[in-house]
Each structure stands twice: as C-alpha cells, then as structure tokens.
Scaffold this motif. Structure first.
Motif, PDB file in Angstrom:
ATOM      1  N   ALA A   1       0.823  -1.222   0.000  1.00 23.75           N
ATOM      2  CA  ALA A   1       0.000   0.000   0.000  1.00 23.75           C
ATOM      3  C   ALA A   1       0.855   1.269   0.000  1.00 23.75           C
ATOM      4  CB  ALA A   1      -0.919   0.001   1.221  1.00 23.75           C
ATOM      5  N   GLN A   2       2.195   1.112  -0.012  1.00 24.02           N
ATOM      6  CA  GLN A   2       3.141   2.239  -0.002  1.00 24.02           C
ATOM      7  C   GLN A   2       2.907   3.153   1.209  1.00 24.02           C
ATOM      8  OE1 GLN A   2       2.832   4.119  -3.884  1.00 24.02           O
ATOM      9  NE2 GLN A   2       3.938   2.443  -4.887  1.00 24.02           N
ATOM     10  N   ASP A   3       2.692   2.522   2.364  1.00 26.27           N
ATOM     11  CA  ASP A   3       2.421   3.242   3.609  1.00 26.27           C
ATOM     12  C   ASP A   3       3.649   3.120   4.523  1.00 26.27           C
ATOM     13  OD1 ASP A   3       1.485   4.309   5.970  1.00 26.27           O
ATOM     14  OD2 ASP A   3      -0.434   3.255   5.927  1.00 26.27           O
ATOM     15  N   THR A   4       4.607   4.038   4.355  1.00 24.72           N
ATOM     16  CA  THR A   4       5.849   3.985   5.138  1.00 24.72           C
ATOM     17  C   THR A   4       5.617   4.217   6.629  1.00 24.72           C
ATOM     18  OG1 THR A   4       7.159   4.669   3.230  1.00 24.72           O
ATOM     19  CG2 THR A   4       8.161   4.955   5.390  1.00 24.72           C
ATOM     20  N   PRO A   5       4.798   5.173   7.048  1.00 24.10           N
ATOM     21  CA  PRO A   5       4.552   5.363   8.487  1.00 24.10           C
ATOM     22  C   PRO A   5       4.032   4.100   9.170  1.00 24.10           C
ATOM     23  CG  PRO A   5       3.781   7.278   7.291  1.00 24.10           C
ATOM     24  CD  PRO A   5       4.145   6.252   6.259  1.00 24.10           C
ATOM     25  N   ARG A   6       3.166   3.365   8.487  1.00 23.24           N
ATOM     26  CA  ARG A   6       2.652   2.128   9.078  1.00 23.24           C
ATOM     27  C   ARG A   6       3.765   1.091   9.217  1.00 23.24           C
ATOM     28  NH1 ARG A   6      -1.725  -2.035   6.471  1.00 23.24           N
ATOM     29  NH2 ARG A   6      -1.940  -3.408   8.266  1.00 23.24           N
ATOM     30  N   GLN A   7       4.695   1.052   8.258  1.00 25.64           N
ATOM     31  CA  GLN A   7       5.846   0.152   8.365  1.00 25.64           C
ATOM     32  C   GLN A   7       6.711   0.526   9.568  1.00 25.64           C
ATOM     33  OE1 GLN A   7       7.968  -0.629   4.551  1.00 25.64           O
ATOM     34  NE2 GLN A   7       6.325   0.554   3.599  1.00 25.64           N
ATOM     35  N   GLN A   8       6.899   1.831   9.761  1.00 23.30           N
ATOM     36  CA  GLN A   8       7.710   2.301  10.892  1.00 23.30           C
ATOM     37  C   GLN A   8       7.063   1.912  12.218  1.00 23.30           C
ATOM     38  OE1 GLN A   8       7.889   6.501  10.060  1.00 23.30           O
ATOM     39  NE2 GLN A   8       9.792   6.329   8.885  1.00 23.30           N
ATOM     40  N   ARG A   9       5.744   2.121  12.315  1.00 21.51           N
ATOM     41  CA  ARG A   9       5.042   1.783  13.557  1.00 21.51           C
ATOM     42  C   ARG A   9       5.099   0.282  13.830  1.00 21.51           C
ATOM     43  NH1 ARG A   9       1.313   5.453  11.317  1.00 21.51           N
ATOM     44  NH2 ARG A   9      -0.117   3.748  10.780  1.00 21.51           N
ATOM     45  N   GLY A  10       4.942  -0.516  12.785  1.00 19.26           N
ATOM     46  CA  GLY A  10       4.996  -1.953  12.958  1.00 19.26           C
ATOM     47  C   GLY A  10       6.347  -2.417  13.474  1.00 19.26           C
ATOM     48  N   PHE A  11       7.414  -1.785  12.976  1.00 21.66           N
ATOM     49  CA  PHE A  11       8.757  -2.153  13.419  1.00 21.66           C
ATOM     50  C   PHE A  11       8.979  -1.767  14.876  1.00 21.66           C
ATOM     51  CE2 PHE A  11      13.238  -0.617  13.866  1.00 21.66           C
ATOM     52  CZ  PHE A  11      13.816  -1.880  13.983  1.00 21.66           C
ATOM     53  N   VAL A  12       8.624  -0.556  15.252  1.00 20.41           N
ATOM     54  CA  VAL A  12       8.830  -0.085  16.628  1.00 20.41           C
ATOM     55  C   VAL A  12       8.003  -0.908  17.608  1.00 20.41           C
ATOM     56  CG1 VAL A  12       8.525   1.871  18.190  1.00 20.41           C
ATOM     57  CG2 VAL A  12       9.473   2.241  15.908  1.00 20.41           C
ATOM     58  N   GLN A  13       6.754  -1.189  17.246  1.00 21.24           N
ATOM     59  CA  GLN A  13       5.903  -2.007  18.117  1.00 21.24           C
ATOM     60  C   GLN A  13       6.494  -3.402  18.313  1.00 21.24           C
ATOM     61  OE1 GLN A  13       2.285  -1.820  15.891  1.00 21.24           O
ATOM     62  NE2 GLN A  13       1.593   0.105  16.794  1.00 21.24           N
ATOM     63  N   GLY A  14       6.896  -4.027  17.217  1.00 22.39           N
ATOM     64  CA  GLY A  14       7.467  -5.367  17.304  1.00 22.39           C
ATOM     65  C   GLY A  14       8.757  -5.396  18.101  1.00 22.39           C
ATOM     66  N   LEU A  15       9.603  -4.380  17.910  1.00 21.50           N
ATOM     67  CA  LEU A  15      10.883  -4.328  18.624  1.00 21.50           C
ATOM     68  C   LEU A  15      10.664  -4.164  20.128  1.00 21.50           C
ATOM     69  CD1 LEU A  15      13.938  -4.368  18.149  1.00 21.50           C
ATOM     70  CD2 LEU A  15      13.866  -1.872  18.003  1.00 21.50           C
ATOM     71  N   ALA A  16       9.695  -3.339  20.502  1.00 23.26           N
ATOM     72  CA  ALA A  16       9.392  -3.146  21.924  1.00 23.26           C
ATOM     73  C   ALA A  16       8.953  -4.458  22.567  1.00 23.26           C
ATOM     74  CB  ALA A  16       8.310  -2.084  22.084  1.00 23.26           C
ATOM     75  N   VAL A  17       8.072  -5.183  21.893  1.00 22.81           N
ATOM     76  CA  VAL A  17       7.620  -6.472  22.418  1.00 22.81           C
ATOM     77  C   VAL A  17       8.789  -7.448  22.515  1.00 22.81           C
ATOM     78  CG1 VAL A  17       6.124  -8.460  21.993  1.00 22.81           C
ATOM     79  CG2 VAL A  17       5.270  -6.153  21.545  1.00 22.81           C
ATOM     80  N   ALA A  18       9.670  -7.454  21.508  1.00 21.29           N
ATOM     81  CA  ALA A  18      10.808  -8.381  21.477  1.00 21.29           C
ATOM     82  C   ALA A  18      11.758  -8.151  22.641  1.00 21.29           C
ATOM     83  CB  ALA A  18      11.553  -8.250  20.148  1.00 21.29           C
TER      84      ALA A  18
END
Length: 419
Positions: A62-79
């Motif tokens: 969907a070419q949604d870079t902000p959503r990619q950024q949020r997904g990475f930060v959320q996943g990293l925090a959980v990890a």
C-alpha cells in the motif's frame, strides 16, 4: 529468501557438527537437549517475525511507510521486553526441562550450562526476528542474506576458537551463538532504521488499534507455535527414555529437518512477502497467481530433498558426527527423513500464505486440529515402535497440517480480496 532463512538452523547445525566430532557422545547429547530447550523458547516467539512480515508486506504494497515504521517499533518493543523476561525465567525453564527429560547428573549439568549461557542472547535473538520480519516484508532479501552470512561467520569462527582452540566444549558453543546473535542484532538495527528513515528523536507514535491488532496476531501465532514446538520437542524429550545414543541420533536427524526448512521455508517467506504485497494492493488475481507459483516450487524442492536424502543421507550423517554408535542409530531412522519433505512441504507453504494474508486465527486452528487429531493419536498408537513411532507421528502431523490448512483456505475463501 531461501538463503535468508538459514540463520537459526545453521547456528544449531554448526554447534552440533563441531560438538559431534568431540570424543564423547555426552557433549552432543547435552547440546541436543540444550538446543531443544532454547529453540523451543525462541520459536515460541516466532510470532514476532511472522506478524511483522505480514503487517510490513501489506503496508509495503500500500506504499504506507509510516505504518511500516510503527509496525517495526511495536514489534521491537515487544521483542526486547520478552527477551528480558526469558532471561529472568531461566530457573523456571530449567526446572520444567528436567521434569520432562531423563538425564544423568553429568549430562544435566552440561545441558544446564549451555542453556544458561544461551539465554543471555535472548533479547538480541528476538530483536533479530523483528528485523528479519521487516526486511522480508519489504522484499529486501539481500539485506537479510547479509545478516545471515554475518551471523554464521561469527558463530563458525568463535566455535572453532572456543570449542576446539580453548577446549570449552559445550560452554564454548553456547558463547559463540550468543555473540553471533548480538552482533547480528546490532547490525540489523542499523540497517532497518536507515531503510525506514527512522531517527531516535522522531520515533512514530504508537496507535492503540494497531497495537491491539498486533497483540491479537501475536497471541494466535504464539498458540500455534507452542503446539508445534511441543510436538517437535517430543522428538528429543521422549527419545531420552530410549537412551543417550537415541537422543544424539535424533539430534543429528533433526538437522535434516532444518536443512529441509532452508528451502521450503524460503519459499514460504517469499509467499509471505508477495501475497502480503498483493493484498495491500488489493489485487486478488496476483494473490492467486503467487500461490500457484509458490506451490509448484515447493513441490519441486520437496522432491529434490527426498532424492538427496535417499542418495546421500548416510554421508550427511557422517559429516555431522563421527561417533560410530550415533551414526549407526541415525541410519536406522533415515527412511523417515526421505519421506518427510514430500509430506511436509504443503504445511510450510500454507504457513507463508496465511502470514501474508494476516490470517493468524486460521493458523492457530489448523495447528490445534493437526496436533489433537494427528500427532497425538499417531504417537499413542505407535508407542510399541519406540523411536520409529516418534518419526511416524511426526510424518502424520505434517500430513494433517497440510490437509487442515488446505481445507480452511478454501472454506473461508482467503484468497478472495473480499477477506
């Protein structure tokens, strides 16, 4: 994608191969039991990579870079939180392990040393799962491949230095893996933050509905992974009742299963990224086209694996260990490994399709059905076959997974863009 999938299996394969050439089988048995426990714990957290890949692939389409950024930060925090929790739970993990596994005091001490050291790499290992999820979801397979090469280069060098050079045996193998995990995590963080344009002072604000959706996916995939790892752990844990040589033989043969995953999971990873991107683009035709293409390649790779194991299986066993009794025992069960890729490739591919579609509930349901109606009955009915019964149950389990996944895929019309 295939080369990118080599990281975790190769860490275990290198440790097993080097330890397998030490003069006493007890070292190989200790690494087998220790690696089983560590892999069980880490692979329970595989939802971090799977959920991140699905979310990233759809946002990438969907070419949604902000959503990619949020997904990475959320996943990293959980990890990172989970990694610290795992390290703190070391006494509980060890207690549970020795309730399930029969071992002599010497074997128990060696395996305990291995596990205690490997858990220091837990935060890094889980962070790497999220990093790989982002890279694979964005179809940056070359970047993931470079991380894999780095991981294994560090592990191999340190294994040689610590195990062979300094004669640290099991402890040396554990420290080599921990160092490899931390080096890879640091390099991966640098790569992903640059790729996504992330800066510490401008981290994206987390959105509650997205975080809740992520936790829901994580829960479903966690249940799926827990059931899978319980079935796989049986291959080592219950084999301990048949003696240390059988445990060591199963450890060697389970490396064949890891070799299978290099190809079949690599194709599944490709399907995650391609099907997820097509869903993000709302292109139902492409979703179905990628499914058919990946199914063709999955079947082809499975056939090649079966032929390689049939022709060169005993030679591969010899490369992993030179202990005569372990090689002889492993050769007894080799026919099961020849059959396994042919009956398992469906389940590998469907996992990738489900991740790309973010159908975590269907993944959970199919795994529960396969364990309850496949693995457990097959194992119980073949108890008199001893270790052959374990391998028979594993094959039935793989067939069941593929069958239930296929049924759910068509019943719920998952490849329709309406879903």
């Amino acid at each position: 994608m295939i080369i990118s999938n080599i990281a975790a299996p190769m860490l275990g394969l290198v440790d097993t191969a080097i330890i397998g050439h030490l003069p006493d089988a007890i070292y190989l048995s200790a690494v087998a039991i220790g690696a089983m426990a560590i892999n069980f714990v880490y692979l329970l957290a595989v939802f971090l990579r799977m959920a991140t890949t699905g979310i990233t692939a759809q946002a990438f389409g969907a070419q949604d870079t902000p959503r990619q950024q949020r997904g990475f930060v959320q996943g990293l925090a959980v990890a990172l939180v989970l990694g610290v929790v795992m390290l703190a739970m070391q006494p509980l993990i060890l207690w549970l392990l020795w309730q399930l596994v029969e071992a002599t005091p010497e074997l128990q001490q060696l395996a305990t040393d291995y596990i205690s050291i490997r858990l220091y790499g837990a935060p890094a290992a889980l962070a790497v799962l999220v990093i790989l999820g982002v890279l694979l979801g964005r179809q940056q397979a070359k970047a993931a491949m470079v991380l894999v090469v780095l991981t294994n280069a560090v592990n191999v060098i340190l294994d040689v230095v610590l195990v062979i050079g300094l004669d640290l045996n099991v402890r040396g193998a554990a420290w080599a893996s921990v160092c490899a995990e931390w080096v890879t995590a640091i390099a991966g963080l640098y790569w992903v933050t640059r790729s996504l344009g992330l800066k510490l002072r401008t981290l994206p604000r987390l959105q509650r509905h997205e975080f809740s959706a992520l936790l829901g996916m994580n829960r479903d995939i966690f249940i799926r992974s827990l059931v899978l790892q319980l079935c796989m752990a049986m291959m080592t844990a219950y084999a301990s009742y048949y003696g240390p040589t059988t445990v060591a033989a199963n450890a060697v043969l389970l490396q064949f299963l890891m070799l299978i995953s290099l190809g079949l999971d690599g194709i599944a990873y490709a399907s995650e990224a391609l099907v997820g991107q097509a869903k993000g683009q709302r292109d139902g035709h492409s979703m179905q086209r990628w499914f058919k293409l990946c199914l063709f390649w999955s079947g082809l790779f499975a056939t090649l694996y079966a032929l390689i194991f049939a022709l060169f299986g005993h030679s591969i066993i010899g490369l992993i260990t030179n202990i005569p009794e372990v090689r002889e025992r492993a050769g007894e069960f080799l026919p099961w490994l020849i059959v396994l890729p042919l009956v398992a490739h469906w389940s590998y591919l469907f996992d990738g399709i489900y991740i790309g579609l973010s159908q975590s509930k269907a993944m959970r349901d199919s795994m529960l059905l396969s364990a309850l109606l496949g693995f457990i009955p097959a194992w119980w009915l073949s108890l008199s076959w001893q270790n052959h019964g374990l391998w028979f149950a594993l094959c039935v389990f793989m067939v069941s997974r593929g069958a239930w996944q296929w049924w759910l895929l068509h019943r719920r019309r998952m490849l329709s863009i309406a879903t």
